[in-house]
Motif scaffolding. Structure first.
Motif, PDB file in Angstrom:
ATOM      1  N   GLN A 100     -36.772  14.101   1.845  1.00 31.02           N
ATOM      2  CA  GLN A 100     -35.628  14.803   2.388  1.00 31.02           C
ATOM      3  C   GLN A 100     -36.063  16.110   3.051  1.00 31.02           C
ATOM      4  O   GLN A 100     -36.968  16.802   2.581  1.00 31.02           O
ATOM      5  N   MET A 101     -35.385  16.454   4.147  1.00 28.49           N
ATOM      6  CA  MET A 101     -35.684  17.676   4.888  1.00 28.49           C
ATOM      7  C   MET A 101     -34.552  18.677   4.702  1.00 28.49           C
ATOM      8  O   MET A 101     -33.546  18.390   4.055  1.00 28.49           O
ATOM      9  N   ILE A 102     -34.718  19.847   5.289  1.00 32.86           N
ATOM     10  CA  ILE A 102     -33.788  20.941   5.029  1.00 32.86           C
ATOM     11  C   ILE A 102     -32.374  20.599   5.506  1.00 32.86           C
ATOM     12  O   ILE A 102     -31.387  21.023   4.898  1.00 32.86           O
ATOM     13  N   ALA A 103     -32.247  19.810   6.577  1.00 30.86           N
ATOM     14  CA  ALA A 103     -30.915  19.441   7.053  1.00 30.86           C
ATOM     15  C   ALA A 103     -30.172  18.595   6.030  1.00 30.86           C
ATOM     16  O   ALA A 103     -28.943  18.704   5.904  1.00 30.86           O
ATOM     17  N   ASN A 104     -30.880  17.764   5.277  1.00 34.54           N
ATOM     18  CA  ASN A 104     -30.242  16.973   4.224  1.00 34.54           C
ATOM     19  C   ASN A 104     -29.762  17.862   3.087  1.00 34.54           C
ATOM     20  O   ASN A 104     -28.704  17.613   2.496  1.00 34.54           O
ATOM     21  N   VAL A 105     -30.525  18.916   2.766  1.00 37.16           N
ATOM     22  CA  VAL A 105     -30.096  19.864   1.739  1.00 37.16           C
ATOM     23  C   VAL A 105     -28.845  20.614   2.201  1.00 37.16           C
ATOM     24  O   VAL A 105     -27.900  20.823   1.423  1.00 37.16           O
ATOM     25  N   ILE A 106     -28.802  21.008   3.462  1.00 37.12           N
ATOM     26  CA  ILE A 106     -27.628  21.700   4.003  1.00 37.12           C
ATOM     27  C   ILE A 106     -26.405  20.797   3.938  1.00 37.12           C
ATOM     28  O   ILE A 106     -25.309  21.236   3.561  1.00 37.12           O
ATOM     29  N   GLU A 107     -26.590  19.535   4.298  1.00 36.64           N
ATOM     30  CA  GLU A 107     -25.457  18.588   4.248  1.00 36.64           C
ATOM     31  C   GLU A 107     -24.912  18.452   2.836  1.00 36.64           C
ATOM     32  O   GLU A 107     -23.694  18.406   2.631  1.00 36.64           O
ATOM     33  N   ARG A 108     -25.781  18.411   1.851  1.00 38.16           N
ATOM     34  CA  ARG A 108     -25.320  18.284   0.463  1.00 38.16           C
ATOM     35  C   ARG A 108     -24.558  19.531   0.016  1.00 38.16           C
ATOM     36  O   ARG A 108     -23.614  19.422  -0.783  1.00 38.16           O
ATOM     37  N   GLN A 109     -24.941  20.709   0.510  1.00 39.59           N
ATOM     38  CA  GLN A 109     -24.238  21.933   0.127  1.00 39.59           C
ATOM     39  C   GLN A 109     -22.815  21.941   0.665  1.00 39.59           C
ATOM     40  O   GLN A 109     -21.883  22.394  -0.001  1.00 39.59           O
ATOM     41  N   PHE A 110     -22.629  21.438   1.863  1.00 38.96           N
ATOM     42  CA  PHE A 110     -21.296  21.431   2.463  1.00 38.96           C
ATOM     43  C   PHE A 110     -20.420  20.301   1.920  1.00 38.96           C
ATOM     44  O   PHE A 110     -19.196  20.430   1.903  1.00 38.96           O
ATOM     45  N   LYS A 111     -21.028  19.203   1.487  1.00 35.59           N
ATOM     46  CA  LYS A 111     -20.238  18.053   1.040  1.00 35.59           C
ATOM     47  C   LYS A 111     -20.203  17.929  -0.469  1.00 35.59           C
ATOM     48  O   LYS A 111     -19.187  18.223  -1.107  1.00 35.59           O
TER      49      LYS A 111
END
Length: 305
Positions: A253-264
């Motif tokens: 997983q990359m940083i964009a996947n971590v960001i997506e999890r924070q918002f969802k």
């Protein structure tokens, strides 16, 4: 004269104000809201208290998230390097192709843009999965080899073990290269197409070989296009979300996947906003580096930028 100047100003305002208003309302204003969220804290499930805290940025700089940032930069760097290694010969071949074939090759380069990224990613899954086309082809060659060994009286190779090509870092890099390769080829082609070919002929006439001419003549003159291709490829690869999500495993997983999890899933908008803007700051740094590296460099047509 003053009336004509005023008419020009009115014409400019009438032309420029609608797109400027569109950018401000639908791009800058939402971006400013998300930026403000990065200095806030959650209040309940749906409210964010913008208190001016830097706690989200401090949390984003913890070793766990810095490691994810570093891995994302590494994967994006590998992707960009592979795209450059593959794309430069492709762009060079397009430049020296005949007028008839040049249009067809450019069409093939741009053809993936006509298909949705999600569809292309699922097509890669069909190619790379355990029972996919790659393993099917390898198994066929394996069986043919076993048959030939049996034919000459040797011990056969045994059963074929499919390669695990999905849900790992290899699949992520392969998918990112597949997706972002056109972003590298097109800027390189635009730079190389303006190249003064008489310089190449002069270099060859003076005794330099093709390899030496490539590195001493072609590459320096095409440097602005190379740097542009690197930036245009590196920035989207750094923020890639769909490809690592579908092709990668738990460790890919990359940083964009971590960001997506924070918002969802985590519903932590302030922390997700802080991560997003750290990624944006990295993007600005890459663009600034591009300007610095290409400042005063000659372009392929011999003029500076």
């Amino acid at each position: 004269m003053a009336t004509r100047t005023q008419e020009r100003r009115l014409a400019f305002l009438a032309t420029a104000l609608p797109p400027i208003a569109w950018v401000v309302v639908f791009f800058l204003a939402p971006l400013a809201i998300v930026w403000a969220y990065s200095f806030g804290q959650n209040q309940g499930l749906t409210e964010v208290d913008i208190s001016g805290t830097f706690a989200n940025y401090a949390r984003a700089l913890q070793p766990l998230y810095l490691g994810i940032f570093a891995k994302s930069i590494f994967v994006a760097g590998i992707t960009t390097f592979l795209c450059l290694v593959i794309g430069f010969p492709v762009a060079l071949s397009i430049v020296f192709a005949s007028e008839r074939w040049r249009a067809w090759i450019l069409l093939l380069i741009m053809l993936p843009f006509w298909t949705n990224l999600l569809i292309r990613t699922y097509a890669l899954i069909a190619v790379l999965r355990t029972q996919g086309y790659v393993n099917f082809t390898l198994e066929w060659f394996w069986n043919q080899g076993s048959w030939l060994m049996t034919l000459v009286g040797l011990e056969p190779l045994g059963d074929f073990t499919p390669l695990q090509l999905l849900y790992n870092n290899f699949a992520v890099v392969f998918g990112l290269v597949y997706v972002h390769l056109p972003f590298m080829v097109l800027p390189l082609y635009a730079a190389l197409d303006r190249l003064d070919k008489s310089l190449i002929e002069a270099s060859l006439d003076l005794g330099a070989g093709h390899i030496r001419t490539l590195f001493l003549i072609v590459v320096p003159l095409a440097l602005p296009g190379i740097v542009s291709g690197i930036i245009i490829t590196f920035v989207p690869a750094l923020g890639a979300y769909l490809t690592p999500d579908l092709l990668g495993g738990p460790d890919s997983q990359m940083i964009a996947n971590v960001i997506e999890r924070q918002f969802k899933k985590a519903n932590d908008w302030p922390f997700g906003a802080a991560l997003s803007f750290l990624l944006m700051y990295a993007t600005f740094a890459a663009i600034a580096l591009r300007v610095y590296l290409t400042r005063g460099k000659p372009t392929a047509d011999g003029h500076g930028i």
